[in-house]
Write a protein that holds these residues in place. Structure first.
Motif, mmCIF file in Angstrom:
data_model
loop_
_atom_site.group_PDB
_atom_site.id
_atom_site.type_symbol
_atom_site.label_atom_id
_atom_site.label_comp_id
_atom_site.label_asym_id
_atom_site.label_seq_id
_atom_site.Cartn_x
_atom_site.Cartn_y
_atom_site.Cartn_z
ATOM 1 N N ALA A 1 -10.094 -14.208 -5.425
ATOM 2 C CA ALA A 1 -8.995 -14.066 -4.479
ATOM 3 C C ALA A 1 -9.442 -13.181 -3.324
ATOM 4 C CB ALA A 1 -7.767 -13.458 -5.149
ATOM 5 N N LYS A 2 -9.222 -13.661 -2.110
ATOM 6 C CA LYS A 2 -9.409 -12.840 -0.928
ATOM 7 C C LYS A 2 -8.085 -12.143 -0.634
ATOM 8 C CE LYS A 2 -13.019 -15.717 1.119
ATOM 9 N NZ LYS A 2 -13.427 -16.532 2.297
ATOM 10 N N VAL A 3 -8.162 -10.846 -0.373
ATOM 11 C CA VAL A 3 -6.961 -10.032 -0.148
ATOM 12 C C VAL A 3 -6.821 -9.763 1.340
ATOM 13 C CG1 VAL A 3 -5.751 -7.914 -0.761
ATOM 14 C CG2 VAL A 3 -7.365 -8.948 -2.392
ATOM 15 N N HIS A 4 -5.666 -10.126 1.904
ATOM 16 C CA HIS A 4 -5.400 -9.930 3.328
ATOM 17 C C HIS A 4 -4.235 -8.963 3.519
ATOM 18 C CE1 HIS A 4 -7.945 -13.339 4.744
ATOM 19 N NE2 HIS A 4 -7.685 -13.788 3.533
ATOM 20 N N GLY A 5 -4.318 -8.169 4.563
ATOM 21 C CA GLY A 5 -3.217 -7.281 4.902
ATOM 22 C C GLY A 5 -2.103 -8.038 5.601
ATOM 23 N N GLY A 6 -0.863 -7.613 5.372
ATOM 24 C CA GLY A 6 0.292 -8.225 6.012
ATOM 25 C C GLY A 6 1.293 -7.166 6.442
ATOM 26 N N GLY A 7 2.319 -7.598 7.141
ATOM 27 C CA GLY A 7 3.332 -6.649 7.594
ATOM 28 C C GLY A 7 2.735 -5.590 8.509
ATOM 29 N N SER A 8 2.977 -4.329 8.193
ATOM 30 C CA SER A 8 2.511 -3.229 9.041
ATOM 31 C C SER A 8 1.004 -3.033 8.996
ATOM 32 C CB SER A 8 3.217 -1.930 8.638
ATOM 33 O OG SER A 8 2.885 -1.570 7.298
ATOM 34 N N VAL B 1 0.864 -1.167 0.000
ATOM 35 C CA VAL B 1 0.000 0.000 0.000
ATOM 36 C C VAL B 1 0.903 1.221 0.000
ATOM 37 C CG1 VAL B 1 -1.763 1.299 1.251
ATOM 38 C CG2 VAL B 1 -1.840 -1.201 1.225
ATOM 39 N N ASP B 2 0.748 2.070 -0.988
ATOM 40 C CA ASP B 2 1.624 3.240 -1.127
ATOM 41 C C ASP B 2 1.544 4.112 0.121
ATOM 42 O OD1 ASP B 2 2.261 2.364 -3.663
ATOM 43 O OD2 ASP B 2 0.764 3.628 -4.656
ATOM 44 N N GLY B 3 2.710 4.576 0.574
ATOM 45 C CA GLY B 3 2.763 5.479 1.716
ATOM 46 C C GLY B 3 2.750 4.798 3.064
ATOM 47 N N LEU B 4 2.697 3.464 3.088
ATOM 48 C CA LEU B 4 2.698 2.726 4.357
ATOM 49 C C LEU B 4 3.909 1.791 4.384
ATOM 50 C CD1 LEU B 4 -1.095 1.829 4.761
ATOM 51 C CD2 LEU B 4 0.186 3.672 5.873
ATOM 52 N N PRO B 5 5.040 2.235 4.930
ATOM 53 C CA PRO B 5 6.251 1.404 4.959
ATOM 54 C C PRO B 5 5.992 0.079 5.667
ATOM 55 C CG PRO B 5 6.743 3.670 5.601
ATOM 56 C CD PRO B 5 5.255 3.564 5.549
ATOM 57 N N GLY B 6 6.547 -0.973 5.114
ATOM 58 C CA GLY B 6 6.400 -2.289 5.722
ATOM 59 C C GLY B 6 5.082 -2.968 5.432
ATOM 60 N N SER B 7 4.216 -2.343 4.607
ATOM 61 C CA SER B 7 2.928 -2.968 4.277
ATOM 62 C C SER B 7 3.142 -4.144 3.328
ATOM 63 C CB SER B 7 1.981 -1.950 3.645
ATOM 64 O OG SER B 7 2.525 -1.418 2.447
ATOM 65 N N ASP B 8 2.264 -5.133 3.448
ATOM 66 C CA ASP B 8 2.361 -6.311 2.607
ATOM 67 C C ASP B 8 0.944 -6.840 2.372
ATOM 68 O OD1 ASP B 8 3.493 -8.276 1.088
ATOM 69 O OD2 ASP B 8 4.470 -9.333 2.743
ATOM 70 N N LEU B 9 0.811 -7.727 1.385
ATOM 71 C CA LEU B 9 -0.483 -8.303 1.051
ATOM 72 C C LEU B 9 -0.331 -9.807 0.853
ATOM 73 C CD1 LEU B 9 -1.673 -5.722 -1.648
ATOM 74 C CD2 LEU B 9 -2.438 -5.823 0.737
ATOM 75 N N SER B 10 -1.404 -10.546 1.104
ATOM 76 C CA SER B 10 -1.449 -11.969 0.768
ATOM 77 C C SER B 10 -2.800 -12.274 0.145
ATOM 78 C CB SER B 10 -1.206 -12.845 2.003
ATOM 79 O OG SER B 10 -2.257 -12.697 2.934
ATOM 80 N N PHE B 11 -2.859 -13.398 -0.591
ATOM 81 C CA PHE B 11 -4.053 -13.714 -1.384
ATOM 82 C C PHE B 11 -4.400 -15.187 -1.218
ATOM 83 C CE2 PHE B 11 -1.094 -10.822 -3.451
ATOM 84 C CZ PHE B 11 -1.822 -9.641 -3.441
ATOM 85 N N SER B 12 -5.686 -15.498 -1.252
ATOM 86 C CA SER B 12 -6.123 -16.885 -1.099
ATOM 87 C C SER B 12 -5.824 -17.674 -2.370
ATOM 88 C CB SER B 12 -7.616 -16.927 -0.789
ATOM 89 O OG SER B 12 -8.369 -16.313 -1.823
ATOM 90 N N ASP B 13 -5.695 -18.991 -2.224
ATOM 91 C CA ASP B 13 -5.492 -19.908 -3.332
ATOM 92 C C ASP B 13 -6.781 -20.694 -3.577
ATOM 93 O OD1 ASP B 13 -2.328 -20.579 -1.854
ATOM 94 O OD2 ASP B 13 -2.779 -19.138 -3.424
ATOM 95 N N THR B 14 -6.993 -21.164 -4.805
ATOM 96 C CA THR B 14 -8.229 -21.847 -5.145
ATOM 97 C C THR B 14 -7.967 -23.034 -6.067
ATOM 98 O OG1 THR B 14 -8.578 -20.330 -7.014
ATOM 99 C CG2 THR B 14 -9.665 -19.766 -4.943
#
Length: 226
Positions: free
Chosen positions: A101-108, A62-75
């Motif tokens: 795909a379900k989008v999950h927040g990760g990291g920060s 996510v732009d502007g959020l250091p350490g942000s990450d994303l994960s996604f479901s598998d099908t």
């Protein structure tokens, strides 16, 4: 065991079952089986139906959020493809299917949990080279272009989610094992480099970023050559 591990077990089991079936069919086929028709007499159309495991790369920002990450479901989803053979070695393949795909927040931003969900329609066109000097075993490699459309999107911890349609490059390898002139079994793997941009509204704030999906498409199924 994670969802990725479960999908890998399902795909591996399907592949082992198909290879065992093909091997048994080959052993029980009488020597008088008719040879595969010459190229000049072959119908150029072929279709397949596969069970497809969609395994994504868990990465993004996510732009502007250091350490942000994303994960996604598998099908695991059904997939249909159709091929046209220009020659016995050169073919074009179009794959059709849809998944989500379900989008999950990760990291920060891991506290956000599930950010939202999106459906994907990823038609992919590849140009393939088929190796035809190995009898019933016909491996192939290919490369092409993907255009993924995202639809029916909704937010969960986010008020809204809008993933942008995106182009991607596709690489492919697989094989057909032909049981007779028309029917065969297929195992196929594709890697799609897909990194769409997205917008979301989280807690009243509009944010944007990039999702690095880069999925593996691992499939096993049935081939029919007209």
């Amino acid at each position: 065991m994670t969802s990725k591990d479960i999908i890998r077990v399902i795909i591996a089991t399907a592949i082992l079952g198909i290879v065992s079936t093909a091997h048994a069919a080959d052993l029980t086929t009488p020597p008088s089986r008719a040879p595969i028709p010459a190229a000049a007499n072959r119908n150029p159309w072929q279709m397949r139906l596969r069970a497809l495991g969609v395994i994504t790369t868990d990465s993004g920002r996510v732009d502007g959020l250091p350490g942000s990450d994303l994960s996604f479901s598998d099908t695991v989803v059904p997939e249909f493809d159709i091929s046209y053979f220009f020659t016995e070695n050169i073919a074009a393949e179009l794959i059709l299917g849809t998944t989500y795909a379900k989008v999950h927040g990760g990291g920060s931003i891991s506290a956000l949990g599930e950010i939202g969900k999106t459906w994907l329609l990823p038609p992919t066109l590849t140009l393939q080279y088929h190796f035809t000097d190995l009898g019933a075993f016909r491996p192939y490699v290919g490369a092409g272009l993907n255009y993924t459309l995202f639809y029916n999107q909704s937010g969960k911890s986010a008020r809204s989610l809008d993933v942008k349609n995106s182009f991607g490059v596709a690489l492919q390898a697989g094989f057909d094992y032909m049981i007779d002139d028309h029917w065969g079994v297929n195992v196929d793997a594709k890697k799609i480099f897909l990194r769409p941009d997205f917008d979301a509204n989280v807690g009243g704030a509009n944010v944007s970023g990039k999702a690095r999906l880069d999925p593996w498409l691992l499939g096993a199924g049935v081939t029919y050559r007209f």
